[in-house]
Design an enzyme around this catalytic site. Structure first.
Site, mmCIF file in Angstrom:
data_model
loop_
_atom_site.group_PDB
_atom_site.id
_atom_site.type_symbol
_atom_site.label_atom_id
_atom_site.label_comp_id
_atom_site.label_asym_id
_atom_site.label_seq_id
_atom_site.Cartn_x
_atom_site.Cartn_y
_atom_site.Cartn_z
ATOM 1 N N GLY A 1 -22.152 39.619 2.234
ATOM 2 C CA GLY A 1 -22.533 40.927 2.747
ATOM 3 C C GLY A 1 -22.645 41.044 4.249
ATOM 4 O O GLY A 1 -23.059 42.082 4.768
ATOM 5 N N PRO B 1 -19.767 34.656 1.766
ATOM 6 C CA PRO B 1 -19.141 35.648 2.639
ATOM 7 C C PRO B 1 -17.703 35.950 2.230
ATOM 8 O O PRO B 1 -16.938 35.030 1.902
ATOM 9 C CB PRO B 1 -19.168 34.960 4.013
ATOM 10 C CG PRO B 1 -19.206 33.499 3.713
ATOM 11 C CD PRO B 1 -19.940 33.341 2.410
ATOM 12 N N CYS C 1 1.051 61.186 -1.955
ATOM 13 C CA CYS C 1 0.917 62.584 -2.359
ATOM 14 C C CYS C 1 -0.530 62.900 -2.680
ATOM 15 O O CYS C 1 -0.923 62.996 -3.858
ATOM 16 C CB CYS C 1 1.790 62.864 -3.571
ATOM 17 S SG CYS C 1 3.501 62.833 -3.122
HETATM 18 N N1 LLP Z 1 -20.853 37.895 -3.616
HETATM 19 C C1 LLP Z 1 -20.891 38.834 -4.552
HETATM 20 C C2 LLP Z 1 -21.575 38.567 -5.806
HETATM 21 C C3 LLP Z 1 -20.258 40.068 -4.338
HETATM 22 O O1 LLP Z 1 -20.313 40.999 -5.271
HETATM 23 C C4 LLP Z 1 -19.580 40.295 -3.126
HETATM 24 C C5 LLP Z 1 -18.906 41.557 -2.871
HETATM 25 C C6 LLP Z 1 -19.561 39.267 -2.166
HETATM 26 C C7 LLP Z 1 -20.224 38.069 -2.452
HETATM 27 C C8 LLP Z 1 -18.861 39.403 -0.847
HETATM 28 O O2 LLP Z 1 -19.404 40.402 -0.059
HETATM 29 P P1 LLP Z 1 -18.882 40.576 1.442
HETATM 30 O O3 LLP Z 1 -19.279 39.360 2.221
HETATM 31 O O4 LLP Z 1 -17.407 40.698 1.388
HETATM 32 O O5 LLP Z 1 -19.511 41.822 1.916
HETATM 33 N N2 LLP Z 1 -14.629 46.951 -1.878
HETATM 34 C C9 LLP Z 1 -15.802 47.121 -1.021
HETATM 35 C C10 LLP Z 1 -16.658 45.893 -1.000
HETATM 36 C C11 LLP Z 1 -17.154 45.508 -2.351
HETATM 37 C C12 LLP Z 1 -17.984 44.260 -2.302
HETATM 38 C C13 LLP Z 1 -18.130 43.717 -3.666
HETATM 39 N N3 LLP Z 1 -18.855 42.494 -3.723
HETATM 40 C C14 LLP Z 1 -15.323 47.483 0.378
HETATM 41 O O6 LLP Z 1 -14.135 47.616 0.569
HETATM 42 O O7 LLP Z 1 -16.137 47.655 1.260
#
Ligand code: LLP
Length: 436
Positions: free
Chosen positions: A250, A293, A363
């Site tokens: 996150g 991450p 489209c």
């Molecule tokens: N761990 C878990 C359990 C997760 O569900 C996620 C992301 C991550 C790690 C990685 O999170 P990150 O470091 O990438 O923020 N499609 C959305 C993001 C969805 C995130 C889903 N889970 C977007 O394009 O912003």
């Protein structure tokens, strides 16, 4: 507006963007557009920043790349050599990781509705960890492990009820979430008991993921306290001490000049210090700390290159400037209202910038990549670089309108390498069958 330049990206003497010492005009000549270009030196740097911070703090850890952010064999291979683990959320991701030569021990399986087949595939391929998300899955995994007479290491994903102040669509840590076991209502404690009763499930820790694109450490800090609350209650009630605490991913990235994410090492430092102080305070042995991450490893390393095509000027209303990609290769603006920056990348001009809305070729009126973008005047054939597109761009790409998914190249030190080939029109009918 000044271009956002990350890693090895720079504007060369000819006024042209180069990434990994590869001028974009060369890349476009070789691979066409739309094109995703990844600066692999920057990806490795991001991975190392996370790892080295943990190492400097002297704590046992695992940095697990959330591969949903960008999945392909080459990214697994690149990050495998950096010593990262991998979070996969489907049989497709798991298969890709295994085919890429990732050691199954370094893989953890996530997902809120893992099927019997997916779980069986994971177990029989000896994945290192399955993160249990719901009661249905505990039952399935109990059955599968019994049948195969295999012990599986597992963690429980819990929702600690932390609001990480991010966009609603990508907020997954709060109570009103489809993911994980709710703590407040007692689901998590019940799940704990069920897992302990399952003879082939070896519970080694708990997991939470409080959201995505998070800019400060408050949410992680509150989540850590809540996770420790859970661990303490499990120690007191069940005499269980967790070897691993997984705090998810996150960490935020810079999509626009206005975004102010912390450097990766800051997130890690503050997180580790919080875990240490909470454990100290409560006399709990320091667990191994895992993070997941995704975005922060690949987002800023990725740039999308597009070719300018048509234009529609509605005087006093809007100048629409169309490129050869759009919501098929980057659905984030349409889906989340995500904002990005872009600039004219193949030449410099002295002309004043104008305000345009950068649209795609799909489209759909909502197929806008960037609204009200200040951009140098362009001609058809010019190249536009849209920055910070390395996460959740290609991985969420689709074939709407039967447009082909773009190619992906890795660049470093003047060399480029195709890692995902561009789809062809033939690929568009690959799965089609003729009517009988
Ligand atoms: N761990 C878990 C359990 C997760 O569900 C996620 C992301 C991550 C790690 C990685 O999170 P990150 O470091 O990438 O923020 N499609 C959305 C993001 C969805 C995130 C889903 N889970 C977007 O394009 O912003």
């Amino acid at each position: 507006m000044e271009p956002l330049l990350f890693g090895t990206s720079q504007i060369n003497k000819q006024g042209e963007l180069e990434i990994g010492k590869c001028p974009v005009t060369e890349l476009v000549k070789d691979y066409g557009t739309p094109l995703f270009v990844y600066d692999t030196a920057l990806i490795k740097q991001q991975a190392r920043d996370f790892k080295e911070t943990f190492e400097a703090l002297g704590v046992k850890h695992r940095v697990v790349y959330a591969s949903k952010a960008f999945t392909c064999k080459a990214i697994y291979q690149l990050l495998k050599s950096e010593g990262l683990g991998f979070d996969v959320v489907s049989q497709g991701e798991l298969y890709t990781a295994l085919e890429a030569g990732v050691s199954p021990e370094m893989i953890e399986c996530h997902g809120n509705n893992k099927s019997y087949e997916e779980l069986e595939y994971a177990v029989t391929n000896n994945v290192g960890m399955i993160i249990l998300d719901n009661f249905h899955e505990i039952g399935l995994l109990d059955e599968i492990t019994k049948q195969h007479e295999k012990t599986q290491r597992v963690m429980l994903r819990v929702t600690p009820g932390v609001d990480a102040h991010t966009h609603d669509y990508i907020l997954t840590g709060q109570e009103d979430s489809k993911f994980g076991f709710d703590v407040k209502s007692g689901q998590a404690a019940k799940a704990f008991q069920l897992v302990k009763e399952a003879i082939h499930l070896d519970l080694v820790g708990i997991h939470c993921h409080i959201g995505s694109q998070i800019f400060d450490t408050t949410g992680f800090s509150v989540a850590t306290e809540k996770m420790l609350d859970i661990l303490i209650s499990w120690r007191d009630q069940f005499d269980f001490v967790a070897p691993i605490l997984n705090l998810g991913g996150g960490f935020g990235v810079k999509y626009t000049s206005g975004d102010q994410p912390l450097p990766s090492n800051e997130y890690v430092k503050q997180m580790v210090e919080k875990v240490k102080s909470e454990c100290n305070k409560r006399n709990y042995p320091l667990p191994e700390i895992w993070i997941e991450p995704g975005r922060s490893i690949v987002a800023e390393a990725g740039t999308s290159l597009y070719t300018v095509g048509s234009r529609k000027d509605v005087e006093g209303v809007r100048h629409f400037l169309a490129v050869d990609g759009g919501m098929g290769d980057n659905i984030r603006p349409a889906l989340y209202g995500a904002t990005y920056q872009a600039f004219l990348a193949n030449r410099q001009t002295e002309e004043n910038q104008e305000q345009v809305t950068l649209v795609g070729k799909y489209c759909e009126s909502g197929d806008k990549l960037i609204e009200d973008l200040m951009l140098s005047p362009t001609q058809p054939g010019d190249i536009i670089a849209m920055t910070t597109t390395g996460a959740y761009g290609y991985s969420m790409a689709n074939n709407y309108n039967r447009n082909q998914k773009p190619a992906v190249v890795f660049v470093e030190d003047g060399k480029s390498q195709l890692v995902i080939r561009r789809e062809s029109v033939k690929d568009m009918i690959r799965l089609d069958l003729d009517l009988k």
